[in-house]
Enzyme design. Structure first.
Site, PDB file in Angstrom:
ATOM      1  N   HIS A 185      40.122  36.986  45.456  1.00 11.89           N
ATOM      2  CA  HIS A 185      41.576  36.954  45.274  1.00 11.89           C
ATOM      3  C   HIS A 185      42.259  38.211  45.826  1.00 11.89           C
ATOM      4  O   HIS A 185      43.465  38.209  46.058  1.00 11.89           O
ATOM      5  CB  HIS A 185      41.943  36.732  43.804  1.00 11.89           C
ATOM      6  CG  HIS A 185      41.760  37.913  42.904  1.00 11.89           C
ATOM      7  ND1 HIS A 185      40.669  38.069  42.081  1.00 11.89           N
ATOM      8  CD2 HIS A 185      42.535  39.011  42.675  1.00 11.89           C
ATOM      9  CE1 HIS A 185      40.787  39.176  41.388  1.00 11.89           C
ATOM     10  NE2 HIS A 185      41.906  39.779  41.738  1.00 11.89           N
ATOM     11  N   SER A 209      40.261  44.967  40.313  1.00 10.89           N
ATOM     12  CA  SER A 209      39.567  43.764  40.765  1.00 10.89           C
ATOM     13  C   SER A 209      38.632  44.058  41.933  1.00 10.89           C
ATOM     14  O   SER A 209      39.037  44.639  42.943  1.00 10.89           O
ATOM     15  CB  SER A 209      40.570  42.700  41.197  1.00 10.89           C
ATOM     16  OG  SER A 209      41.325  42.251  40.098  1.00 10.89           O
ATOM     17  N   ASP A 260      34.988  33.775  43.144  1.00  9.53           N
ATOM     18  CA  ASP A 260      35.871  34.923  43.344  1.00  9.53           C
ATOM     19  C   ASP A 260      35.118  36.140  43.874  1.00  9.53           C
ATOM     20  O   ASP A 260      35.267  37.254  43.361  1.00  9.53           O
ATOM     21  CB  ASP A 260      36.600  35.279  42.051  1.00  9.53           C
ATOM     22  CG  ASP A 260      37.841  36.133  42.304  1.00  9.53           C
ATOM     23  OD1 ASP A 260      38.242  36.258  43.481  1.00  9.53           O
ATOM     24  OD2 ASP A 260      38.393  36.686  41.337  1.00  9.53           O
TER      25      ASP A 260
END
Length: 541
Positions: free
Chosen positions: A186, A297, A226
Site C-alpha cells: 500500500h 508501514s 500487502d
C-alpha cells in the site's frame, strides 16, 4: 451509497458446465471445449481430460478420443516444463512438474530436473532466504541503519487554488547486501495501480543520509498480503535476518523501526498482543501494542535478538496501541515469487470452509470442513461437495484453515493439486483440483454464481431452505455455521426468515443484507436485522 445488485445476475464467465457422462453428445462437447483451451490453458485442459478419463460411464465410442486428447495434454505440459527449465523459469516449471506428479505421469522420473532440485533452484539467490551473520547479536544503532524511508513523489496537488507537495511516506528494510528492500504494497500502490493516472516516482532515503533521494524500482508486489520487494543500487549498510515468528508468543517483547510521520530512525517497543487476527484475506496477522503511526508501514518488527519477526503494516487511527504486523512466514513464502517479478496473484478453488474440530477427550483439529462449494467452480467440477473435509494437499497434512492458507501461499494460479478428503460418510479419497486465479472479491463471485439462499452460507453463515411456494423470499434456517455472523446474532435452526433487500457496495467489498426474522431464542419475536458482510476473508479458498 452502495449500488443495488440487479435481480438478474450476470452469467459467470469462468463457470465450468458439469458434464453428463452418460451422454455421448455431452462428452463430445466437453472434448471440443477442452481442445479450445488446450493452447492457452494446458493445465486446465489436462485436469478436465483426466476427470473425463476417470469417469467409468464415458461411452466406449468416445474412449479413444478422450485418451488421444489426454496424451496431447501431457505432451503439451512436458513441452512447457522443458521450455521453462531452459529459460530458468523454475517457479512455472515446478507448477508443471507438480501437475504431472498429481496425474501420475508415467515418465515423471525421466524429466531432467526433479521436484527437490527445482525447489533448490527457485530459492537460490533469493534475497532474504539465507542467514546473514551480521544480523545476529548486533547493536540497535546498526539495526536502524538497515531501515529506510520509502517515498513516493506524486508531484503537486492543487486544493482551493493552492499547490501542495503530494506524496506517500512509508518504511522499509534491507534483506540483502546488494540493495533489496521489503516494504508494504500500500506504500507503493500508486506506482503499480493500472487505474492511477497521475505522476508517481519511487525513492528511498537511508537512515544515515535522510536528505538524499535514491531512486528505487519495484521488483514484485502483492496486494493481498500487502508486501512489495524493491531494489536500489546501493550497498546496504546493514542486512536484516528473517526470523521465525513461530518462536514468538503472546506477551513477548518486540520492537518496531520506521519513519512515523516522516521521523526517520524511530524505534518503539511493545509486546505481541495476539497472533491470530483475521485482517487479511489470505491469513492471520499479529496484533501489537508498539507505537505505530503513518509512515511506519513496511518497517521491520524485530525480536530481542534483532531478527525480523513481522512487517508492520497498519495502525487503527484514534486507537492508541492497536496496531498490526504481517508474520515473517508469509514473507518467506512470498519472496521467491516476488523475486521472480511482477504482480503476485493468488490461487483459489472456489470454496469456503472452516477448521473442523473434534471436541471432548483428545480434542484436535482434523481438517478443513467445506461449508460451501461454488457451483461452476473448480472444486465443484472436481467432485468436492459441502460436508467434505480437506485433510491433505499433495500429501501435506492439512488440519486447519491456516495450514491450507500457508500451502496456497507457496503456489501460483493455474496449477493442479491432489486434495485428500474425508466425505460426510467418513470415506477417504483424493480429488484432482485445478486452482484458478483468486478474484478480488470471492464473496461477490459467490453472490453472482448462486441463488441467494446458498450464497448466504459464506456471507452470513446461514443455510436456508425455501418455506413458501408463492413467496420466494421466505425461508427456514437449515443450519448455522458456528462463529458466523448469523450465529453471533442469535439465529437458530428452523428460525423463519425473510430476505428483504440485498445491496453490494460499489467497490464489491461488502454486501448489505436486510432480514426480517422470528428468532426462536427471542421467543419468535418479530425483528428486522441489517448485516454488512465482507466479501473477502481467509475462509474463501
Amino acid at each position: 451509497m452502495s449500488s443495488r445488485v440487479k435481480e438478474k445476475k450476470k452469467k459467470p464467465v469462468d463457470a465450468i458446465v458439469p458434464v453428463n457422462y452418460t451422454s455421448e453428445d455431452a462428452v463430445n462437447y466437453e472434448i471440443q471445449s477442452i481442445k479450445k483451451i488446450l493452447e492457452k490453458e494446458p493445465l486446465q485442459a489436462l485436469w478436465r481430460t483426466k476427470i473425463l478419463m476417470a469417469e467409468s460411464k464415458v461411452k466406449s465410442s468416445a474412449t479413444s478420443s478422450v485418451q488421444n486428447l489426454y496424451s496431447d495434454c501431457e505432451k503439451r505440459i512436458v513441452s512447457r516444463y522443458k521450455k521453462d527449465v531452459s529459460k530458468k523459469n523454475y517457479i512455472s516449471a515446478l507448477r508443471y512438474f507438480e501437475a504431472l506428479e498429481a496425474v501420475e505421469y508415467k515418465d515423471l522420473s525421466s524429466l531432467s530436473v526433479q521436484k527437490e532440485e527445482l525447489n533448490e533452484r527457485i530459492n537460490k539467490n533469493v534475497p532474504g532466504l539465507s542467514i546473514t551473520k551480521e544480523s545476529l547479536n548486533t547493536k540497535v544503532s546498526d539495526l536502524i541503519k538497515g531501515t529506510v524511508t520509502v517515498f513516493v513523489d506524486k508531484g503537486i496537488k492543487v486544493e482551493h487554488g493552492v499547490g501542495y507537495n503530494d506524496g506517500v511516506l512509508g518504511s522499509g528494510f534491507f534483506i540483502s547486501k546488494n540493495g533489496y528492500i521489503i516494504t508494504n504494497h500500500h506504500v507503493i500502490t500508486d506506482c503499480v495501480d493500472p487505474e492511477y493516472e497521475g505522476f508517481a516516482r519511487l525513492y528511498i532515503r537511508l537512515a544515515d543520509d535522510p536528505e538524499t533521494r535514491i531512486p528505487a524500482k519495484i521488483i514484485g508486489y502483492d496486494k493481498n498480503v500487502d508486501l512489495a520487494l524493491l531494489k536500489t543500487e546501493v550497498d546496504a549498510p546493514y542486512v536484516f535476518n528473517l526470523g521465525s515468528s513461530s518462536d514468538l508468543d503472546v506477551g513477548d517483547k518486540v520492537y518496531a523501526i520506521g519513519s512515523p510521520l516522516g521521523l526517520d530512525r524511530t524505534l518503539t517497543s511493545g509486546i505481541i498482543s495476539s497472533k491470530d487476527r483475521d485482517l487479511f484475506s489470505t491469513g492471520k496477522v499479529f496484533q501489537i501494542d508498539a507505537a505505530v503511526n503513518s509512515g511506519n508501514s513496511g518497517g521491520p518488527l524485530i525480536d530481542e535478538q534483532g531478527n525480523v519477526q513481522a512487517v508492520v503494516f497498519a495502525g487503527v487511527p484514534l486507537y492508541q496501541g492497536l496496531n498490526f504486523a504481517i508474520p515473517v512466514e508469509y514473507l518467506r513464502y512470498e519472496l521467491p515469487i516476488l523475486f521472480s517479478g511482477g504482480n503476485r496473484t493468488h490461487p483459489w478453488m472456489a470454496a469456503y470452509g472452516k477448521t473442523k474440530k473434534l471436541y471432548g477427550m483428545g480434542a484436535a483439529n482434523i481438517g478443513v470442513n467445506l461449508c460451501y462449494v461454488m457451483p461452476g467452480g473448480y472444486a465443484s467440477f472436481s467432485g468436492l461437495a459441502a460436508g467434505d473435509t480437506i485433510t491433505s494437499i499433495n500429501g501435506e497434512r492439512i488440519t486447519t484453515t491456516d495450514d491450507l492458507t500457508n500451502n496456497f501461499l507457496k503456489r501460483i494460479p493455474n496449477s493442479i493439486i491432489k486434495v485428500g478428503i474425508t466425505n460426510a460418510e467418513g470415506k477417504q479419497t483424493t480429488k484432482l483440483v485445478y486452482l484458478g486465479k483468486r478474484p478480488k472479491s470471492p464473496g461477490y463471485e459467490v453472490y453472482t454464481h448462486d441463488v441467494i439462499a446458498q450464497a448466504l452460507i459464506p456471507l452470513l453463515g446461514m443455510d436456508l431452505v425455501p418455506s413458501s411456494t408463492t413467496n420466494k423470499k421466505l425461508y427456514n434456517i437449515r443450519s448455522i455455521i458456528k462463529g458466523s455472523a448469523a450465529d453471533e446474532a442469535g439465529f437458530s435452526e428452523n428460525d423463519p426468515v425473510q430476505i428483504l433487500k440485498t445491496e453490494i457496495s460499489e467497490d464489491n467489498d461488502y454486501a448489505s443484507i436486510q432480514i426480517y426474522a422470528k428468532k426462536r431464542k427471542n421467543g419468535f419475536l418479530d425483528i428486522a436485522l441489517g448485516f454488512q458482510a465482507p466479501l473477502d476473508s481467509p475462509y474463501y479458498f
